[in-house]
Design an enzyme around this catalytic site. Sequence first.
Site: not given
Length: 341
Positions: A238, A267, A299
């Site tokens: 994360r 993000e 991601h």
Amino acid sequence: MTTLPTAVFDTKSYDRESLQRGVSNAEIEWRFMDWRLSAETAASASGARAVCIFVNDRADRPCLEALASLGVKHIALRCAGYNGVDVEAATELGLAVTRVPAYSPYAVAEHAVALLLALNRKIPRASNRVHDLNFSLNGLVGFDLHGKTAGIFGTGKIGRVAAQILRGFGMQVLAFDLFPSHEWAKQHGVEYTDARTLAGQCEVISLHTPLTPETYHIIRRETLELMKPGTILINVSRGALIDTTALIEALKSGRLGGVGLDVYEEEEGVFFEDLSGQILQDDELARLLTFPNVLITAHQAFLTQEALSEIARVTVANLIAFDTGQPFLAGTTLNAQPQPE
Ligand code: NAD
């Protein structure tokens, strides 16, 4: 059984295909949205009994209150990390919350290692050069991973697979976890240590803890200063595990060997979107993209066929279980299972 209307937020073509493949339209009526869930967009779940969300949807208290008032009963995360959901508020509001705790730890761990290999051997730069008919090797020197030390921060499902892959390269592996698994470590030749030692003794550090209040900015100025010059840092977990401002300072000083990121603190609204041709508004992300030793993917560590199929299978099973009053699959529920009406 009636058809279950389910509002699916933040969907891309691959989500829609994999979810639809796993279930008949008679069982679940998918309502796919391409926008993210938040308090502002919750109204688009009107008429749905369940919502299905992903990593950058924001199910905070106001959003959950709005969903509950619309008659939504179940928040089904189609991911493992649940830092985007206020589980306590959901429980108070009588909303069931489920997730997919494990779909393919291999997908995520393999991506972490892909970032490491590509960074160390400077594959993106080398490939760009060759496409430009520049066959020179200047500036492309890497180092052998064999014999070096890797630090795995968090030895859950993904961290363990990453550690085992790196052991396969002949690396020493140090690990830190709040709940160490000594039997696993012994079996795979991994050594547990404290977080400080891990930060200071490794050539490679890979982060595999969830984002919690304790792990928020676990990599900050002081941690970065402990690291050996030339350390390669990998984060596929994360974004907010790393203080980006401190990371940029460390990169500017030239102390870090490389940084591979599949996640980024800010993000939301950027990753997963095609913003090509637009002006990037995030100055820290723009700065990160200027470093030759930073490699960023948006991601995508989870993005394998196996992981998508498993995410769809478990999500569909949970949606149907809740609707029919059956128990959820083991390990998927984040609060007590309220009964559907
Ligand atoms: P997991 O729950 O199996 O393992 C997490 C480990 O972290 C556990 O062993 C736990 O004890 C440890 N931990 C928790 N808090 C800690 C702390 N403060 N200090 C030290 N150790 C701590 O989780 P997992 O399946 O391995 O996934 C890890 C994370 O990876 C997820 O939470 C998610 O954020 C991230 N993830 C990213 C992607 C991606 O596509 N980039 C995909 C899946 C998961």
